[in-house]
Write a protein that holds these residues in place. Structure first.
Motif, PDB file in Angstrom:
ATOM      1  N   THR A   3      20.682   5.680  76.728  1.00  0.00           N
ATOM      2  CA  THR A   3      21.730   4.687  76.999  1.00  0.00           C
ATOM      3  C   THR A   3      22.642   5.137  78.134  1.00  0.00           C
ATOM      4  O   THR A   3      22.962   4.357  79.038  1.00  0.00           O
ATOM      5  N   LEU A   4      23.062   6.402  78.091  1.00  0.00           N
ATOM      6  CA  LEU A   4      23.939   6.925  79.139  1.00  0.00           C
ATOM      7  C   LEU A   4      23.244   6.920  80.497  1.00  0.00           C
ATOM      8  O   LEU A   4      23.873   6.611  81.518  1.00  0.00           O
ATOM      9  N   ARG A   5      21.951   7.253  80.516  1.00  0.00           N
ATOM     10  CA  ARG A   5      21.225   7.239  81.795  1.00  0.00           C
ATOM     11  C   ARG A   5      21.115   5.806  82.328  1.00  0.00           C
ATOM     12  O   ARG A   5      21.231   5.583  83.534  1.00  0.00           O
ATOM     13  N   SER A   6      20.881   4.855  81.441  1.00  0.00           N
ATOM     14  CA  SER A   6      20.816   3.453  81.862  1.00  0.00           C
ATOM     15  C   SER A   6      22.131   3.019  82.497  1.00  0.00           C
ATOM     16  O   SER A   6      22.146   2.364  83.537  1.00  0.00           O
ATOM     17  N   LEU A   7      23.237   3.383  81.844  1.00  0.00           N
ATOM     18  CA  LEU A   7      24.552   3.028  82.377  1.00  0.00           C
ATOM     19  C   LEU A   7      24.815   3.721  83.709  1.00  0.00           C
ATOM     20  O   LEU A   7      25.363   3.122  84.637  1.00  0.00           O
ATOM     21  N   GLN A   8      24.418   4.994  83.816  1.00  0.00           N
ATOM     22  CA  GLN A   8      24.622   5.732  85.062  1.00  0.00           C
ATOM     23  C   GLN A   8      23.884   5.071  86.218  1.00  0.00           C
ATOM     24  O   GLN A   8      24.450   4.844  87.297  1.00  0.00           O
ATOM     25  N   VAL A   9      22.606   4.760  86.006  1.00  0.00           N
ATOM     26  CA  VAL A   9      21.799   4.151  87.059  1.00  0.00           C
ATOM     27  C   VAL A   9      22.322   2.767  87.416  1.00  0.00           C
ATOM     28  O   VAL A   9      22.518   2.441  88.595  1.00  0.00           O
ATOM     29  N   THR A  10      22.589   1.948  86.403  1.00  0.00           N
ATOM     30  CA  THR A  10      22.980   0.565  86.659  1.00  0.00           C
ATOM     31  C   THR A  10      24.369   0.470  87.272  1.00  0.00           C
ATOM     32  O   THR A  10      24.585  -0.287  88.223  1.00  0.00           O
ATOM     33  N   LEU A  11      25.328   1.234  86.760  1.00  0.00           N
ATOM     34  CA  LEU A  11      26.679   1.189  87.320  1.00  0.00           C
ATOM     35  C   LEU A  11      26.699   1.701  88.760  1.00  0.00           C
ATOM     36  O   LEU A  11      27.414   1.152  89.606  1.00  0.00           O
ATOM     37  N   SER A  12      25.905   2.723  89.044  1.00  0.00           N
ATOM     38  CA  SER A  12      25.814   3.226  90.418  1.00  0.00           C
ATOM     39  C   SER A  12      25.245   2.157  91.336  1.00  0.00           C
ATOM     40  O   SER A  12      25.739   1.940  92.450  1.00  0.00           O
ATOM     41  N   ALA A  13      24.202   1.484  90.867  1.00  0.00           N
ATOM     42  CA  ALA A  13      23.579   0.432  91.675  1.00  0.00           C
ATOM     43  C   ALA A  13      24.540  -0.731  91.911  1.00  0.00           C
ATOM     44  O   ALA A  13      24.621  -1.270  93.028  1.00  0.00           O
TER      45      ALA A  13
ATOM     46  N   VAL B 239       9.711  -5.462  94.703  1.00  0.00           N
ATOM     47  CA  VAL B 239      10.721  -4.508  95.170  1.00  0.00           C
ATOM     48  C   VAL B 239      10.315  -3.093  94.798  1.00  0.00           C
ATOM     49  O   VAL B 239      10.409  -2.156  95.606  1.00  0.00           O
ATOM     50  N   GLY B 240       9.869  -2.909  93.558  1.00  0.00           N
ATOM     51  CA  GLY B 240       9.433  -1.587  93.116  1.00  0.00           C
ATOM     52  C   GLY B 240       8.291  -1.053  93.959  1.00  0.00           C
ATOM     53  O   GLY B 240       8.280   0.128  94.337  1.00  0.00           O
TER      54      GLY B 240
ATOM     55  N   VAL C   8      14.963   4.964  80.806  1.00  0.00           N
ATOM     56  CA  VAL C   8      16.134   4.127  80.544  1.00  0.00           C
ATOM     57  C   VAL C   8      15.813   3.165  79.406  1.00  0.00           C
ATOM     58  O   VAL C   8      14.701   3.182  78.857  1.00  0.00           O
ATOM     59  N   LEU C   9      16.750   2.325  79.057  1.00  0.00           N
ATOM     60  CA  LEU C   9      16.602   1.473  77.881  1.00  0.00           C
ATOM     61  C   LEU C   9      15.354   0.606  77.943  1.00  0.00           C
ATOM     62  O   LEU C   9      14.565   0.555  76.987  1.00  0.00           O
ATOM     63  N   THR C  10      15.168  -0.114  79.049  1.00  0.00           N
ATOM     64  CA  THR C  10      14.064  -1.075  79.125  1.00  0.00           C
ATOM     65  C   THR C  10      12.706  -0.381  79.110  1.00  0.00           C
ATOM     66  O   THR C  10      11.786  -0.815  78.410  1.00  0.00           O
ATOM     67  N   THR C  11      12.563   0.697  79.882  1.00  0.00           N
ATOM     68  CA  THR C  11      11.273   1.389  79.922  1.00  0.00           C
ATOM     69  C   THR C  11      11.002   2.105  78.598  1.00  0.00           C
ATOM     70  O   THR C  11       9.851   2.195  78.153  1.00  0.00           O
ATOM     71  N   ALA C  12      12.056   2.613  77.964  1.00  0.00           N
ATOM     72  CA  ALA C  12      11.887   3.275  76.666  1.00  0.00           C
ATOM     73  C   ALA C  12      11.454   2.277  75.597  1.00  0.00           C
ATOM     74  O   ALA C  12      10.616   2.602  74.740  1.00  0.00           O
TER      75      ALA C  12
ATOM     76  N   GLY D 290      18.785  -5.054  82.528  1.00  0.00           N
ATOM     77  CA  GLY D 290      17.577  -5.510  81.841  1.00  0.00           C
ATOM     78  C   GLY D 290      16.317  -5.395  82.673  1.00  0.00           C
ATOM     79  O   GLY D 290      15.250  -5.839  82.245  1.00  0.00           O
ATOM     80  N   GLU D 291      16.406  -4.769  83.825  1.00  0.00           N
ATOM     81  CA  GLU D 291      15.257  -4.640  84.732  1.00  0.00           C
ATOM     82  C   GLU D 291      14.273  -3.592  84.216  1.00  0.00           C
ATOM     83  O   GLU D 291      14.669  -2.515  83.784  1.00  0.00           O
ATOM     84  N   VAL D 292      12.990  -3.906  84.282  1.00  0.00           N
ATOM     85  CA  VAL D 292      11.973  -2.965  83.816  1.00  0.00           C
ATOM     86  C   VAL D 292      10.867  -2.740  84.841  1.00  0.00           C
ATOM     87  O   VAL D 292      10.404  -1.613  85.014  1.00  0.00           O
ATOM     88  N   GLY D 293      10.419  -3.800  85.533  1.00  0.00           N
ATOM     89  CA  GLY D 293       9.262  -3.687  86.422  1.00  0.00           C
ATOM     90  C   GLY D 293       9.447  -2.684  87.544  1.00  0.00           C
ATOM     91  O   GLY D 293       8.682  -1.719  87.680  1.00  0.00           O
ATOM     92  N   ALA D 294      10.482  -2.889  88.362  1.00  0.00           N
ATOM     93  CA  ALA D 294      10.727  -1.998  89.498  1.00  0.00           C
ATOM     94  C   ALA D 294      11.083  -0.598  89.031  1.00  0.00           C
ATOM     95  O   ALA D 294      10.662   0.403  89.625  1.00  0.00           O
ATOM     96  N   ILE D 295      11.846  -0.505  87.937  1.00  0.00           N
ATOM     97  CA  ILE D 295      12.265   0.790  87.423  1.00  0.00           C
ATOM     98  C   ILE D 295      11.073   1.606  86.943  1.00  0.00           C
ATOM     99  O   ILE D 295      10.997   2.826  87.139  1.00  0.00           O
ATOM    100  N   MET D 296      10.137   0.931  86.303  1.00  0.00           N
ATOM    101  CA  MET D 296       8.943   1.616  85.826  1.00  0.00           C
ATOM    102  C   MET D 296       8.124   2.170  86.984  1.00  0.00           C
ATOM    103  O   MET D 296       7.592   3.286  86.920  1.00  0.00           O
TER     104      MET D 296
END
Length: 234
Positions: A26-36, A77-78, A187-191, A169-175
């Motif tokens: 959860t924290l990693r998801s927030l870190q990545v998303t808030l930074s983006a 994009v991914g 992150v949350l979606t890939t996990a 909620g993004e999963v495709g590009a992140i994966m």
């Protein structure tokens, strides 16, 4: 039905007990998303304001393209970011592939058009009200942009929150660019996708509940800010 109820019970216990894996993901998801969202807002908000006040050839075409990019397929994009950051790509020397930085880059590309388009619509309406005043004060274009961004800050915050809602909620590009590496880029979606495939429905449900909670919180914030903005205009 029994398996589902047991999965729900275990998921509830994981959340209440602040399971280490759940918290880390959860924290990693927030870190990545808030930074983006932060980086995308730095790009998109001035761009939206600039498009609102600037007149140039093919301006309508640029705005149309920007609006069209709101629906940019994340997997494309991914793939694009993967090619750029791979060892054979132009930026492969930096070794960014399969890192949180690569995930942030992909999310920035995905949400920048969304934030910029919403910002443009909000500032365009405000520019119609401020046009004569700002011109009479002989302000520079940069001063106009700063003034419009400041006065439209609530609407622009809504734009950034909309970008957060899409990115979280993004999963495709992140994966593709992150690789879903445990303790590194998961992150949350890939996990959720991984744990569902493994049959660990308890953890998948726990992660899903956290993701839904984040989405609800963001939507409530957007709704609250929108109501505040409307009252301010009245």
């Amino acid at each position: 039905m029994t398996d589902i109820l047991e999965g729900l019970r275990q998921a509830f216990l994981l959340i209440i007990g602040l399971d280490a894996d759940l918290v880390e993901i959860t924290l990693r998801s927030l870190q990545v998303t808030l930074s983006a969202v932060f980086i995308a807002s730095l790009i998109a908000l001035p761009l939206g304001a600039w498009l609102a006040i600037r007149r140039f050839p093919f301006r309508r075409a640029v705005i149309a393209v920007l609006n069209a990019l709101m629906g940019l397929p994340p997997v494309v994009v991914g793939l694009f970011v993967y090619i750029l950051l791979s060892r054979s790509g132009p930026f492969g020397v930096f070794g960014l592939l399969f890192t949180p930085t690569a995930m942030i880059i992909a999310q920035v590309i995905i949400i920048t058009p969304l934030i910029a388009s919403i910002a443009h619509q909000s500032i365009r309406d405000l520019w119609a009200e401020y046009h004569d005043l700002l011109l009479s004060l002989n302000t520079t274009k940069w001063q106009r942009i700063k003034t419009l961004i400041w006065d439209a800050r609530r609407a622009l915050l809504t734009a950034s929150l909309a970008g957060f809602g899409r990115a979280i909620g993004e999963v495709g590009a992140i994966m593709i660019v992150g690789g879903n590496i445990d303790h590194a880029t998961r992150v949350l979606t890939t996990a959720i996708a991984l744990e569902t495939g493994k049959g660990d429905f308890a953890l998948a449900l726990g992660l899903g509940f956290v993701l839904i909670a984040l989405a609800i919180i963001v939507n409530l914030l957007i709704h609250g800010i929108s109501r505040t903005e409307r009252r301010g205009r009245w």
